[in-house]
Motif scaffolding. Structure first.
Motif, mmCIF file in Angstrom:
data_model
loop_
_atom_site.group_PDB
_atom_site.id
_atom_site.type_symbol
_atom_site.label_atom_id
_atom_site.label_comp_id
_atom_site.label_asym_id
_atom_site.label_seq_id
_atom_site.Cartn_x
_atom_site.Cartn_y
_atom_site.Cartn_z
ATOM 1 N N THR A 152 0.874 -1.181 0.000
ATOM 2 C CA THR A 152 0.000 0.000 0.000
ATOM 3 C C THR A 152 0.910 1.229 0.000
ATOM 4 O OG1 THR A 152 -0.092 -0.057 2.428
ATOM 5 C CG2 THR A 152 -1.898 -1.116 1.242
ATOM 6 N N PRO A 153 0.498 2.343 -0.603
ATOM 7 C CA PRO A 153 -0.748 2.550 -1.347
ATOM 8 C C PRO A 153 -0.619 2.058 -2.783
ATOM 9 C CG PRO A 153 0.524 4.559 -1.319
ATOM 10 C CD PRO A 153 1.302 3.564 -0.503
ATOM 11 N N VAL A 154 -1.621 2.443 -3.617
ATOM 12 C CA VAL A 154 -1.602 2.088 -5.025
ATOM 13 C C VAL A 154 -0.303 2.563 -5.660
ATOM 14 C CG1 VAL A 154 -2.675 2.512 -7.275
ATOM 15 C CG2 VAL A 154 -4.117 2.070 -5.281
ATOM 16 N N GLY A 155 0.319 1.698 -6.438
ATOM 17 C CA GLY A 155 1.574 2.040 -7.095
ATOM 18 C C GLY A 155 2.800 1.535 -6.371
ATOM 19 N N GLU A 156 2.662 1.156 -5.105
ATOM 20 C CA GLU A 156 3.799 0.660 -4.342
ATOM 21 C C GLU A 156 4.154 -0.764 -4.782
ATOM 22 O OE1 GLU A 156 5.787 2.031 -1.677
ATOM 23 O OE2 GLU A 156 4.993 3.788 -2.701
ATOM 24 N N ASP A 192 12.763 -13.276 -4.806
ATOM 25 C CA ASP A 192 12.821 -13.004 -6.247
ATOM 26 C C ASP A 192 11.467 -12.633 -6.825
ATOM 27 O OD1 ASP A 192 11.610 -15.461 -6.013
ATOM 28 O OD2 ASP A 192 12.781 -16.435 -7.590
ATOM 29 N N LEU A 193 10.467 -12.435 -5.951
ATOM 30 C CA LEU A 193 9.142 -12.013 -6.389
ATOM 31 C C LEU A 193 8.904 -10.562 -6.006
ATOM 32 C CD1 LEU A 193 6.966 -15.087 -5.310
ATOM 33 C CD2 LEU A 193 7.592 -14.465 -7.645
ATOM 34 N N SER A 194 8.134 -9.871 -6.824
ATOM 35 C CA SER A 194 7.690 -8.522 -6.475
ATOM 36 C C SER A 194 6.177 -8.455 -6.661
ATOM 37 C CB SER A 194 8.387 -7.464 -7.328
ATOM 38 O OG SER A 194 8.062 -7.625 -8.691
ATOM 39 N N VAL A 195 5.513 -7.778 -5.729
ATOM 40 C CA VAL A 195 4.056 -7.647 -5.754
ATOM 41 C C VAL A 195 3.722 -6.163 -5.793
ATOM 42 C CG1 VAL A 195 1.894 -8.222 -4.591
ATOM 43 C CG2 VAL A 195 3.877 -9.747 -4.354
ATOM 44 N N SER A 196 2.876 -5.762 -6.736
ATOM 45 C CA SER A 196 2.476 -4.362 -6.849
ATOM 46 C C SER A 196 0.962 -4.245 -6.811
ATOM 47 C CB SER A 196 3.019 -3.745 -8.143
ATOM 48 O OG SER A 196 2.581 -4.470 -9.278
ATOM 49 N N LEU A 197 0.492 -3.115 -6.298
ATOM 50 C CA LEU A 197 -0.936 -2.852 -6.190
ATOM 51 C C LEU A 197 -1.346 -1.878 -7.282
ATOM 52 C CD1 LEU A 197 -3.646 -3.056 -4.635
ATOM 53 C CD2 LEU A 197 -2.837 -1.183 -3.180
ATOM 54 N N GLY A 198 -2.221 -2.352 -8.176
ATOM 55 C CA GLY A 198 -2.650 -1.507 -9.284
ATOM 56 C C GLY A 198 -3.909 -0.724 -8.995
ATOM 57 N N ASP A 199 -4.821 -1.319 -8.207
ATOM 58 C CA ASP A 199 -6.093 -0.644 -7.928
ATOM 59 C C ASP A 199 -6.674 -1.222 -6.649
ATOM 60 O OD1 ASP A 199 -8.213 1.142 -8.439
ATOM 61 O OD2 ASP A 199 -9.422 -0.482 -9.270
ATOM 62 N N GLU A 200 -7.436 -0.405 -5.925
ATOM 63 C CA GLU A 200 -8.066 -0.822 -4.673
ATOM 64 C C GLU A 200 -9.344 -0.028 -4.505
ATOM 65 O OE1 GLU A 200 -6.172 -1.515 -0.423
ATOM 66 O OE2 GLU A 200 -6.536 0.628 -0.734
ATOM 67 N N ARG A 201 -10.476 -0.732 -4.461
ATOM 68 C CA ARG A 201 -11.758 -0.035 -4.302
ATOM 69 C C ARG A 201 -12.806 -1.012 -3.789
ATOM 70 N NH1 ARG A 201 -12.889 2.183 -10.109
ATOM 71 N NH2 ARG A 201 -10.646 2.518 -9.933
ATOM 72 N N PRO A 202 -13.870 -0.491 -3.147
ATOM 73 C CA PRO A 202 -14.952 -1.383 -2.718
ATOM 74 C C PRO A 202 -15.594 -2.074 -3.915
ATOM 75 C CG PRO A 202 -15.142 0.758 -1.650
ATOM 76 C CD PRO A 202 -14.102 0.901 -2.719
ATOM 77 N N LEU A 203 -15.994 -3.317 -3.711
ATOM 78 C CA LEU A 203 -16.693 -4.044 -4.752
ATOM 79 C C LEU A 203 -18.016 -3.343 -5.029
ATOM 80 C CD1 LEU A 203 -16.122 -6.637 -6.364
ATOM 81 C CD2 LEU A 203 -17.428 -7.894 -4.649
#
Length: 296
Positions: A144-148, A154-165
């Motif tokens: 968090t936040p979006v873009g982090e 050897d893995l990377s995890v990024s957050l592209g979007d976050e919103r209520p369903l």
């Protein structure tokens, strides 16, 4: 004469039916508890059904010492350090495949994402909050936040979007991307924020919305759906029962016998304490009844 599942549901409000269900649950709970007690007493011996979880440093990878996977169907990571507190779960009535797992600990977040990557899972259902009643229930394993970007080995995890369903504020939909080298994969996380530990939701609607979203997205990827709460048993098992019921009754009008009871019994042979309380067990019947008598 075999009683149909719909007949069981129609009698749910009666004291007699609820007592029968309670006895069924308590009998399964007792048998499950005895099996796990013996397995834990045998510890790391060759006879133990859960010996892998207690061996060496694996012991410190478990959130709860009494909730560990069986050896035969545990998820195995690649490499020498192959242990994670996670279980392969199948539902024979639908052919559905899931991974039931504990909420990651701070030092097992990398293992969690390795599992998601290696099992080619495209969807994660999260049924707990990081902190509940001032107690840690699950490490925050996404950035968090979006873009982090979160780097884990050897893995990377990024957050592209976050919103209520859409139409459901209690479910947060996160669009994540997991990458290893030049290869990237999309992972959808659906986080239900209002299901109390050891309790039941106030409404079935958020769970149904999660199931609809999984279906709409084709559950993403080719692998199983990863489902977790804190221990990966009570809320996790309940959700799997309900998702299986929704999938089954999308194709079938009825079921000879007790669908919830049969799936519950099967889950208890695959991972201890799945559907942990009688309140959760009864909620499964009530929610399926709601689904079958409402227009989604």
């Amino acid at each position: 004469m075999t009683v149909s599942f719909r007949q069981i549901l129609e009698s749910l409000s009666s004291y007699e039916t609820q007592q029968v269900l309670r006895k069924q649950f308590e009998a399964a709970n007792h048998a499950d508890g005895e099996r796990m007690r013996h397995a834990l007493e045998e510890g790391g011996t060759a006879q133990s059904d859960v010996g892998d979880s207690l061996r060496g440093s694996n012991y410190n990878l478990n959130r709860y010492t009494n909730v560990v996977p069986f050896n035969h169907n545990r998820v195995r990571l690649s490499g020498k350090a192959d242990y994670i507190n996670a279980t392969h779960v199948t539902v024979s009535q639908t052919g559905g495949r899931y991974i039931a797992t504990q909420g990651p600990l701070g030092h097992t977040r990398g293992d969690f994402w390795r599992m998601v990557w290696e099992q080619q899972a495209g969807a994660v259902v999260m049924l707990a909050n990081p902190v509940e009643q001032l107690q840690s229930k699950c490490a925050e394993y996404w950035p968090t936040p979006v873009g982090e970007v979160l780097k884990l080995g050897d893995l990377s995890v990024s957050l592209g979007d976050e919103r209520p369903l859409e139409g459901c504020l209690s479910v947060i939909a996160r669009q994540l991307k997991i990458a290893r080298g030049a290869e990237e994969r999309a992972v959808m996380q659906l986080h239900y924020t209002e299901w109390p530990d050891h309790g039941v939701p106030q409404s079935p609607v958020p769970m149904i919305r999660i199931m609809q979203e999984l279906e709409r997205a084709g559950s993403f990827g080719t692998g199983p759906v990863v489902v977790h709460c804190s221990a990966g048993v009570g809320r996790t098992g309940s959700f799997i029962v309900l998702d299986a019921a929704r999938r089954f009754f999308r194709q079938a009008a009825d079921y000879d016998g007790d669908f919830v009871g049969d799936v519950f019994g099967s889950l208890r042979t695959q991972r201890t304490l799945m559907v942990q309380t009688f309140e959760q067990y009864l909620m499964c019947y009530q929610t399926v009844h709601y689904m079958l008598n409402s227009r989604e």
